[in-house]
Design a protein around this motif. Structure first.
Motif, PDB file in Angstrom:
ATOM      1  N   PRO A  73      -6.945   1.465   8.958  1.00 11.65           N
ATOM      2  CA  PRO A  73      -6.650   0.378   8.020  1.00 11.65           C
ATOM      3  C   PRO A  73      -6.659   0.890   6.579  1.00 11.65           C
ATOM      4  N   LEU A  74      -5.938   0.183   5.739  1.00  8.39           N
ATOM      5  CA  LEU A  74      -5.907   0.523   4.319  1.00  8.39           C
ATOM      6  C   LEU A  74      -7.115  -0.127   3.649  1.00  8.39           C
ATOM      7  N   THR A 132      -4.583 -17.124   2.095  1.00 13.48           N
ATOM      8  CA  THR A 132      -4.445 -15.668   2.158  1.00 13.48           C
ATOM      9  C   THR A 132      -5.587 -15.010   1.395  1.00 13.48           C
ATOM     10  N   ILE A 133      -5.565 -13.684   1.318  1.00 17.16           N
ATOM     11  CA  ILE A 133      -6.623 -12.898   0.693  1.00 17.16           C
ATOM     12  C   ILE A 133      -6.119 -12.396  -0.668  1.00 17.16           C
ATOM     13  N   PRO A 134      -6.978 -12.354  -1.693  1.00 21.39           N
ATOM     14  CA  PRO A 134      -6.538 -11.773  -2.965  1.00 21.39           C
ATOM     15  C   PRO A 134      -5.933 -10.384  -2.765  1.00 21.39           C
ATOM     16  N   ASP A 135      -4.749 -10.195  -3.280  1.00 23.31           N
ATOM     17  CA  ASP A 135      -3.998  -8.966  -3.027  1.00 23.31           C
ATOM     18  C   ASP A 135      -4.382  -7.870  -4.014  1.00 23.31           C
ATOM     19  N   VAL A 136      -5.605  -7.378  -3.877  1.00 22.10           N
ATOM     20  CA  VAL A 136      -6.059  -6.321  -4.781  1.00 22.10           C
ATOM     21  C   VAL A 136      -5.451  -4.989  -4.387  1.00 22.10           C
ATOM     22  N   LYS A 137      -5.175  -4.187  -5.403  1.00 25.45           N
ATOM     23  CA  LYS A 137      -4.575  -2.867  -5.194  1.00 25.45           C
ATOM     24  C   LYS A 137      -5.319  -1.840  -6.040  1.00 25.45           C
ATOM     25  N   PRO A 138      -5.165  -0.562  -5.696  1.00 21.40           N
ATOM     26  CA  PRO A 138      -5.791   0.479  -6.523  1.00 21.40           C
ATOM     27  C   PRO A 138      -5.378   0.336  -7.984  1.00 21.40           C
ATOM     28  N   GLY A 139      -6.361   0.452  -8.884  1.00 13.55           N
ATOM     29  CA  GLY A 139      -6.098   0.287 -10.309  1.00 13.55           C
ATOM     30  C   GLY A 139      -6.492  -1.082 -10.834  1.00 13.55           C
ATOM     31  N   ASP A 140      -6.572  -2.083  -9.928  1.00 12.85           N
ATOM     32  CA  ASP A 140      -7.036  -3.408 -10.345  1.00 12.85           C
ATOM     33  C   ASP A 140      -8.534  -3.349 -10.668  1.00 12.85           C
ATOM     34  N   VAL A 141      -8.992  -4.325 -11.424  1.00 15.73           N
ATOM     35  CA  VAL A 141     -10.391  -4.362 -11.857  1.00 15.73           C
ATOM     36  C   VAL A 141     -11.033  -5.663 -11.391  1.00 15.73           C
ATOM     37  N   LEU A 175     -11.658 -13.683   5.958  1.00 15.94           N
ATOM     38  CA  LEU A 175     -10.859 -12.917   6.916  1.00 15.94           C
ATOM     39  C   LEU A 175      -9.638 -13.724   7.313  1.00 15.94           C
ATOM     40  N   TYR A 176      -8.478 -13.117   7.127  1.00 19.09           N
ATOM     41  CA  TYR A 176      -7.216 -13.748   7.531  1.00 19.09           C
ATOM     42  C   TYR A 176      -6.791 -13.089   8.837  1.00 19.09           C
ATOM     43  N   ARG A 177      -6.810 -13.886   9.928  1.00 13.96           N
ATOM     44  CA  ARG A 177      -6.503 -13.320  11.236  1.00 13.96           C
ATOM     45  C   ARG A 177      -5.644 -14.284  12.043  1.00 13.96           C
ATOM     46  N   ARG A 178      -4.525 -13.776  12.556  1.00 10.85           N
ATOM     47  CA  ARG A 178      -3.603 -14.559  13.382  1.00 10.85           C
ATOM     48  C   ARG A 178      -3.139 -15.838  12.690  1.00 10.85           C
ATOM     49  N   GLY A 179      -2.904 -15.725  11.401  1.00 12.56           N
ATOM     50  CA  GLY A 179      -2.383 -16.865  10.657  1.00 12.56           C
ATOM     51  C   GLY A 179      -3.418 -17.870  10.225  1.00 12.56           C
ATOM     52  N   ARG A 230     -11.500  -4.534   0.126  1.00 13.35           N
ATOM     53  CA  ARG A 230     -10.408  -5.188   0.832  1.00 13.35           C
ATOM     54  C   ARG A 230      -9.932  -4.251   1.940  1.00 13.35           C
ATOM     55  N   THR A 231      -9.887  -4.776   3.157  1.00 10.88           N
ATOM     56  CA  THR A 231      -9.444  -3.992   4.310  1.00 10.88           C
ATOM     57  C   THR A 231      -8.200  -4.653   4.884  1.00 10.88           C
ATOM     58  N   TRP A 232      -7.112  -3.922   4.906  1.00 10.98           N
ATOM     59  CA  TRP A 232      -5.828  -4.457   5.371  1.00 10.98           C
ATOM     60  C   TRP A 232      -5.368  -3.693   6.605  1.00 10.98           C
ATOM     61  N   TRP A 233      -5.260  -4.421   7.726  1.00  9.76           N
ATOM     62  CA  TRP A 233      -4.757  -3.825   8.970  1.00  9.76           C
ATOM     63  C   TRP A 233      -3.262  -4.085   9.133  1.00  9.76           C
ATOM     64  N   SER A 234      -2.870  -5.336   8.890  1.00  7.60           N
ATOM     65  CA  SER A 234      -1.474  -5.730   9.073  1.00  7.60           C
ATOM     66  C   SER A 234      -1.258  -7.069   8.378  1.00  7.60           C
ATOM     67  N   ALA A 235      -0.020  -7.563   8.460  1.00  8.90           N
ATOM     68  CA  ALA A 235       0.281  -8.864   7.853  1.00  8.90           C
ATOM     69  C   ALA A 235      -0.500  -9.983   8.521  1.00  8.90           C
TER      70      ALA A 235
END
Length: 198
Positions: A55-56, A169-178, A144-148, A73-78
């Motif tokens: 997972p990412l 949904t989950i806050p879409d944090v990415k590298p570089g965000d604070v 946790l967002y799972r199976r919709g 934040r752990t992202w496996w899939s959509a």
């Protein structure tokens, strides 16, 4: 040599290796397509399945003044996404104004604000009191967002503060965000930058 003598010699019993060679030769002559059919029907070895991709994970962590803030934040899939936030505080703590565990139990104004690298705020999570002991308090948010379906374990996150709609949904944090830890007065108590770890 007469015809009868040749026939009798052909049918003379053979012994040992000669007999085996003769039998194999006879079978090969009678069934010329056997080898081709056998090789065509021999099962092919199935490749070993490759392990599923990791997972990412995007992580922010900061230690300061007896407090540890960790947001992951752990992202496996959509269809499967998770955010976990924890704030562990040593009691007493002057920075967070938590002199006793009882004060920690009654603290409900701590929140996390997420900002892009350009400073634009885009999401928030309210922290719940998870544990308050004599020498330590823990505040948390976990969704946790799972199976919709969004499962709220603790705290409440708003993934888009620009709208009034409660997005699932989950806050879409990415590298570089604070991420900033704030209280009801708006004071910034802790901050950490998200980094990609996997």
């Amino acid at each position: 040599m007469s015809r009868s003598m040749r026939i009798s010699r052909l049918w003379m019993p053979l012994s040992g290796t000669a007999a085996l060679l003769a039998a194999a030769s006879t079978l090969q002559a009678d069934f010329p397509a056997y080898d081709a059919v056998a090789s065509a029907t021999t099962p092919v070895a199935t490749p070993t399945p490759q392990p599923q991709a990791q997972p990412l994970v995007t992580l922010a962590k900061q230690k300061q003044d007896g407090a540890v803030l960790t947001v992951k934040r752990t992202w496996w899939s959509a269809k499967k996404d998770q955010i976990e936030a924890s704030l562990t505080v040593k009691i007493p703590n002057d920075t967070l104004k938590l002199p006793t565990a009882e004060d920690a139990k009654n603290r409900h104004d701590l929140l996390l604000q997420f900002r892009h690298s350009d400073g634009t705020a885009f999401a928030e999570c309210d922290l719940d009191v998870k544990q308050a002991k004599k020498k330590q308090a823990v505040f948390a948010a976990k969704e946790l967002y799972r199976r919709g379906i969004l499962q709220i374990k603790s705290g409440v996150c708003d993934p888009d503060t620009a709208t009034e709609v409660a997005e699932q949904t989950i806050p879409d944090v990415k590298p570089g965000d604070v991420v900033l830890l704030k209280d009801a007065t708006g004071s910034e108590l802790l901050s950490a930058t998200f980094m990609k770890t996997q």
